[in-house]
Write a protein that holds these residues in place. Structure first.
Motif, short mmCIF file in Angstrom:
data_model
loop_
_atom_site.label_atom_id
_atom_site.label_comp_id
_atom_site.label_asym_id
_atom_site.label_seq_id
_atom_site.Cartn_x
_atom_site.Cartn_y
_atom_site.Cartn_z
N LYS A 503 0.81 -1.22 0.00
CA LYS A 503 0.00 0.00 0.00
C LYS A 503 0.84 1.27 0.00
CE LYS A 503 -3.85 2.15 2.52
NZ LYS A 503 -4.75 2.03 3.70
N ASN A 504 1.99 1.25 0.70
CA ASN A 504 2.83 2.45 0.79
C ASN A 504 3.75 2.62 -0.41
OD1 ASN A 504 4.70 0.48 1.21
ND2 ASN A 504 5.31 1.16 3.26
N GLY A 505 3.62 1.77 -1.41
CA GLY A 505 4.41 1.93 -2.63
C GLY A 505 5.71 1.18 -2.64
N GLU A 506 6.04 0.46 -1.59
CA GLU A 506 7.28 -0.29 -1.56
C GLU A 506 7.14 -1.59 -2.35
OE1 GLU A 506 8.71 -1.02 2.33
OE2 GLU A 506 9.26 1.07 2.72
N SER A 507 8.29 -2.06 -2.86
CA SER A 507 8.32 -3.36 -3.53
C SER A 507 8.57 -4.46 -2.50
CB SER A 507 9.44 -3.40 -4.57
OG SER A 507 9.22 -2.45 -5.59
N LYS A 508 7.86 -5.55 -2.64
CA LYS A 508 8.09 -6.73 -1.81
C LYS A 508 8.33 -7.93 -2.73
CE LYS A 508 7.33 -4.85 2.31
NZ LYS A 508 7.31 -3.44 1.91
N GLY A 539 2.19 -21.15 -11.55
CA GLY A 539 2.38 -19.87 -12.21
C GLY A 539 2.91 -18.82 -11.24
N GLU A 540 2.44 -17.60 -11.39
CA GLU A 540 2.89 -16.50 -10.55
C GLU A 540 1.79 -16.09 -9.58
OE1 GLU A 540 4.14 -13.24 -12.97
OE2 GLU A 540 5.98 -14.23 -13.60
N VAL A 541 2.22 -15.44 -8.50
CA VAL A 541 1.23 -14.84 -7.59
C VAL A 541 0.67 -13.59 -8.26
CG1 VAL A 541 2.41 -15.72 -5.55
CG2 VAL A 541 2.96 -13.44 -6.39
N GLU A 542 -0.58 -13.26 -7.93
CA GLU A 542 -1.24 -12.10 -8.50
C GLU A 542 -1.47 -11.05 -7.41
OE1 GLU A 542 -1.93 -11.75 -11.66
OE2 GLU A 542 -1.43 -13.78 -12.31
N GLU A 543 -1.30 -9.78 -7.77
CA GLU A 543 -1.54 -8.69 -6.83
C GLU A 543 -2.99 -8.24 -6.92
OE1 GLU A 543 1.52 -5.47 -6.75
OE2 GLU A 543 2.33 -6.57 -8.49
N VAL A 544 -3.64 -8.08 -5.79
CA VAL A 544 -5.00 -7.55 -5.76
C VAL A 544 -5.11 -6.59 -4.58
CG1 VAL A 544 -6.06 -9.55 -6.88
CG2 VAL A 544 -5.82 -9.51 -4.39
N SER A 545 -6.06 -5.67 -4.69
CA SER A 545 -6.30 -4.71 -3.61
C SER A 545 -7.73 -4.89 -3.12
CB SER A 545 -6.09 -3.28 -4.12
OG SER A 545 -6.28 -2.35 -3.09
N GLY A 548 -8.90 -1.63 0.12
CA GLY A 548 -7.80 -0.67 0.21
C GLY A 548 -6.49 -1.28 0.64
N ASN A 549 -6.44 -2.58 0.90
CA ASN A 549 -5.21 -3.23 1.34
C ASN A 549 -4.71 -4.22 0.28
OD1 ASN A 549 -5.11 -2.01 3.98
ND2 ASN A 549 -6.83 -3.35 4.55
N LYS A 550 -3.37 -4.25 0.13
CA LYS A 550 -2.77 -5.13 -0.87
C LYS A 550 -2.80 -6.58 -0.39
CE LYS A 550 -1.37 -2.00 -3.89
NZ LYS A 550 -1.77 -2.00 -5.31
N HIS A 551 -3.14 -7.48 -1.29
CA HIS A 551 -3.14 -8.91 -1.03
C HIS A 551 -2.43 -9.62 -2.18
CE1 HIS A 551 -6.27 -7.68 1.75
NE2 HIS A 551 -6.39 -8.93 2.22
N ILE A 552 -2.07 -10.87 -1.95
CA ILE A 552 -1.57 -11.71 -3.03
C ILE A 552 -2.47 -12.92 -3.14
CG2 ILE A 552 0.83 -10.94 -2.97
CD1 ILE A 552 1.50 -13.41 -1.32
N ALA A 553 -2.73 -13.32 -4.40
CA ALA A 553 -3.63 -14.44 -4.67
C ALA A 553 -2.92 -15.44 -5.57
CB ALA A 553 -4.91 -13.95 -5.35
N PHE A 554 -3.11 -16.73 -5.33
CA PHE A 554 -2.47 -17.76 -6.14
C PHE A 554 -3.13 -19.11 -5.84
CE2 PHE A 554 -0.17 -17.24 -2.18
CZ PHE A 554 -0.06 -18.52 -1.69
N SER A 791 9.60 -3.78 -10.93
CA SER A 791 8.52 -3.04 -10.29
C SER A 791 9.04 -1.68 -9.84
CB SER A 791 7.98 -3.81 -9.08
OG SER A 791 7.00 -3.06 -8.38
N GLN A 792 8.15 -0.70 -9.83
CA GLN A 792 8.50 0.61 -9.29
C GLN A 792 8.38 0.58 -7.77
OE1 GLN A 792 9.70 3.47 -10.78
NE2 GLN A 792 9.93 4.10 -8.66
N GLY A 793 9.51 0.81 -7.10
CA GLY A 793 9.50 0.85 -5.65
C GLY A 793 9.18 2.24 -5.15
N LYS A 794 9.47 2.47 -3.86
CA LYS A 794 9.14 3.75 -3.26
C LYS A 794 10.02 4.87 -3.79
CE LYS A 794 7.61 5.43 1.24
NZ LYS A 794 7.51 5.12 2.67
N ARG A 795 11.30 4.54 -4.02
CA ARG A 795 12.24 5.56 -4.48
C ARG A 795 12.92 5.20 -5.79
NH1 ARG A 795 12.82 5.12 1.02
NH2 ARG A 795 12.43 7.00 2.23
#
Length: 813
Positions: A503-508, A539-545, A548-554, A791-795
């Motif tokens: 959510k804060n824009g950081e890469s994980k 396959g790959e994990v998928e990003e979902v929101s 308002g909170n980020k989750h991963i689905a697979f 991925s675009q991280g915070k900085r």
């Protein structure tokens, strides 16, 4: 002694700038009536100046030399010194610098006398008096706080800041060294030449470097650069270090391929006869006892030392790596492995100092490893890992623009090459200004590289020096790719790591190991949590929101997971299945409003769930007639949504949101593993026969046989398309020809409205990133062994890839 001797650098580097460095003496009196006859004894440096006033202007406009404006010697060349301000020579001049003691130097200016040379009639705050000593008369001239002594001898004006030097010149005590006369009379068309005397510099309590006798360098500088070329001459009458290269043919310097771009300095020397250079070094040091030879250097053409931030590293470059490796075998013991490079302990840490001192003085060659033809010896395993990482990531001096800018001035082969990096010049130069605190505060940040090169040729060496300012079009190493971390997991990695955003824009990072443990790793390399799963992620994990909170689905073969950023299962998840899940999870968000549809495939069965783990009963396509061979995809054309499902029997189902047939396709296809895509408002199928099938929204099919190899791949996102045919990568039709190798499938990523393509060569373990115009990004390729995720991280923009079998690497762009 772990670091490169700093005094040696001072001797070899920047000798033409100020108070240079080298010593010899020969008393053979001569008088020719030239300016050379009035050079004082024991001059450290003598400058030959064609046009003094032009030189003054050029020096004041030099970005590098202007940094010395608060030093005394700088004033000699400018109008800040009132004595020099009133000198107006019309022909060649000499400026000699003598060191009186460690903290005081004196100048002597010599030129043909003319009527308008030194007119003081209109000068205010002056005094002129005539002094006579030993029946020799001269004048003392004071203008404000500047005082000088002058005399005219045989129509030559001599002006000096030292009364004693004037008296000595009047008494015939002038420079009579035979080598000085040789270098003075060398032909030159340059307007500014520096003649530099060699002197001894202490390496330690027992060793002093006596490098050469005299050097003559033609100096050129502009507002952005300082370069010099010339020769250096040693004498046979006393041991001088330059003579160790006698009889050696200069070899190619390749050390720039190895030097980390954040290193501080490096020294490289070459030879074609190892026994001869070792013998000459022993003779130079006055050693009579022969050293025990190891045979290691018989197949070596280049050696030297690199000063890193904390430690130093010794290197040798072999012309036959197998021979060198065999010679090293009895001195090494396997210690560890890093990025598939074996690091070994070395039992002879003092070998290099004993063999090559004073060029190499480190006695801490504790570890050794091989990188292509280089064998590198380090103090610690940490330094070894750093050099290996930078080498594999191409994060070396060779790949910087400022090296490219400098190398044009240098020869590809030389006897001795000295490099100073990071603008780290003050410590070397401050040896000439030991009591000048102003000088020590000078910043050379805009001059990231200085190089001086000696190439031995008969009884002298060619010398080249280059130092250039970083311009706006020159890339600094900090603007390139840097490795943020390399984190090691408990077990071997199962799949390629994937970057997701929080959510804060950081890469994980999400990655799984062979025990099926799933890891969630922060942008700083910290493992935030891990979770044991029943089996491998499909396959790959998928990003979902969600809310308002980020989750991963697979999915795995037996469950559908939805995890929050803390690794906790969402309510009602995971969904466990009795029948096996056969395809990776598909995620649809038709209107980009978070109203997700999750599609799970079990052979022929199609199960669609919402974010609350409930089956979507309104989706009518429950079961295919044959096995589903790809994960269903969602395509939007115009205002219409299409769900596309491919079957093993060749049927292509193009459905509406509710699972009803929207496009009727009569043709059967032999589907490959390339996902069905949308291009130019058509559905695109790439078959196993490498036929490109286009299906229009009204069901019409057109076919095109592709002239491609068996490993062809096609991917498209938005208006950017990437294809790979063996080693031919095309991005939007623009060819980026890769080296021959085995490549992963190209992946497309959208970062800040721009598309980038990542691809990895798995044999050489190189990761490439290209922009949408097919241009390789600065700093690539870097080391990696799997598909890379971007991925675009915070900085910064981040890239993550598998490193070793059990490690994950993150890079920042």
């Amino acid at each position: 002694m772990g670091k490169i001797n700093r005094n040696l650098f001072a001797v070899l580097l920047f000798i033409p700038i100020l108070l240079g460095v080298f010593a010899s003496c020969d008393n053979s009196p001569s008088k020719t009536g030239t300016l050379m006859d009035f050079v004082p004894e024991n001059a450290a440096v003598v400058f030959k100046i064609s046009n003094f006033e032009n030189l003054q202007a050029d020096i004041e406009n030099s970005a590098l030399l202007s940094k010395f404006e608060n030093t005394e010697i700088y004033s000699y060349f400018t109008k800040k010194n009132n004595i020099f301000k009133n000198l107006h020579p019309t022909s060649q001049s000499l400026l000699s610098i003598n060191k009186i003691n460690d903290s005081v130097s004196a100048y002597t200016f010599i030129t043909k006398h003319t009527d308008k040379l030194f007119q003081l009639d209109s000068v205010k705050n002056k005094s002129v008096e005539t002094l006579t000593l030993d029946k020799k008369s001269f004048q003392r001239v004071s203008i404000d706080e500047n005082t000088a002594y002058s005399t005219i001898i045989d129509s030559v004006l001599v002006v000096s800041s030292s009364q004693q030097i004037i008296q000595d010149i009047l008494n015939g005590k002038t420079e009579r060294d035979a080598t000085f006369k040789k270098v003075f009379n060398l032909p030159s068309s340059n307007d500014f030449t520096a003649l530099l005397r060699g002197k001894k510099e202490a390496i330690n309590d027992s060793i002093k470097i006596n490098f050469t006798s005299w050097s003559a360098l033609d100096i050129n500088f502009s507002s952005e650069s300082f370069t010099a070329t010339g020769i250096s001459m040693a004498t046979d009458t006393i041991p001088q270090l330059l003579n160790i290269f006698e009889g050696q043919i200069p070899q190619q310097n390749d050390v720039a391929l190895l030097i980390p771009s954040d290193a501080k300095s490096a020294l490289s020397f070459t030879f074609n006869d190892a026994e001869s250079i070792q013998e000459k070094i022993r003779h130079y040091k006055g050693e009579t006892k022969p050293i025990q030879t190891t045979g290691i250097f018989g197949s070596v053409s280049e050696a030297g030392i690199i000063e890193l931030k904390q430690e130093s590293a010794i290197f040798i470059k072999s012309i036959d790596a197998l021979l060198t490796s065999d010679a090293l075998a009895r001195f090494v013991t396997s210690k560890s492995s890093f990025r598939e490079v074996e690091i070994k302990s070395f039992s002879e840490p003092k070998l290099f100092a004993e063999t090559f001192s004073p060029l190499i003085n480190s006695e801490k060659a504790n570890y050794v490893f091989q990188l292509d033809n280089f064998f590198v010896f380090t103090e610690s395993e940490i330094s070894a890992q750093q050099i290996i990482s930078d080498y594999q990531n191409n994060n070396t001096l060779q790949n910087t623009s400022y090296f490219e800018n400098t190398i044009v001035d240098l020869s590809t082969a030389s006897s001795l090459l000295v490099l100073k990096l990071q603008g780290d010049l003050s410590e070397s130069l401050s040896l000439f200004f030991e009591n000048d605190n102003t000088f020590k505060k000078i910043s050379f940040e805009k001059f990231p590289l200085a190089a001086i090169q000696f190439s031995y040729d008969r009884n002298f060496a060619h010398v080249t020096l280059s130092c250039k300012e970083v311009g706006g079009n020159v890339k600094k190493s900090s603007e390139k790719v840097s490795e943020k971390f390399n984190v090691k997991l408990e077990n071997t990695i199962l799949n390629a790591p994937k970057l997701v955003k929080t959510k804060n824009g950081e890469s994980k990072i999400v990655v799984q190991d062979i025990t099926n443990k799933l890891y969630f790793i922060s942008e700083s390399g910290k493992i935030l949590w891990s979770k044991n799963l029943d089996s491998a992620v499909l396959g790959e994990v998928e990003e979902v929101s969600i809310s308002g909170n980020k989750h991963i689905a697979f999915t795995t073969k037996s469950a559908f997971y939805l995890l929050d950023r803390n690794g906790k299962d969402s309510k009602s998840f995971p969904i466990k299945f009795k029948d096996e899940v056969t395809q990776p999870l598909s995620v649809f968000d038709y209107d980009n409003n978070g109203n997700y549809r999750f599609v799970v495939i079990q052979d022929k069965e199609v199960l669609m769930y919402d974010k609350n783990a409930k089956l979507v009963t309104g989706f009518g396509f429950k079961k295919a007639k044959s096995s589903i061979v790809q994960s269903p995809i969602h395509i939007r054309m115009g205002s219409k949504d299409y769900i596309v499902i491919a079957e093993e029997n060749g049927s292509l189902n193009i459905l509406s949101r509710v699972g009803k047939s929207r496009v009727s396709v009569s043709k059967k296809f032999n589907f490959s593993s390339i996902p069905i895509a949308e291009e130019d408002n058509t559905f695109v199928v790439i078959t196993k026969e490498n036929t490109k099938e286009r299906i229009t929204p009204d069901g019409k099919v057109s076919s095109l046989k592709l002239d491609v190899g068996a490993n062809y791949w096609f991917t498209i996102s938005g208006n950017t398309k990437a294809t790979l045919d063996d080693n031919l990568l095309r991005i939007n039709g623009k060819l980026a020809e890769l080296p021959l190798g085995i490549y992963t499938q190209p992946q497309l990523y959208k970062i800040n409205r721009n598309y980038y393509t990542t691809i990895t060569e798995t044999q050489e373990k190189k990761v490439y990133v290209f922009d949408e115009n097919g241009k390789l990004q600065n700093g690539f390729p870097v080391y990696g062994t799997s598909e890379a995720s971007l991925s675009q991280g915070k900085r910064t923009t981040n890239l993550v890839v598998k490193g070793g079998a059990d490690s994950v690497i993150m890079y920042s762009m």
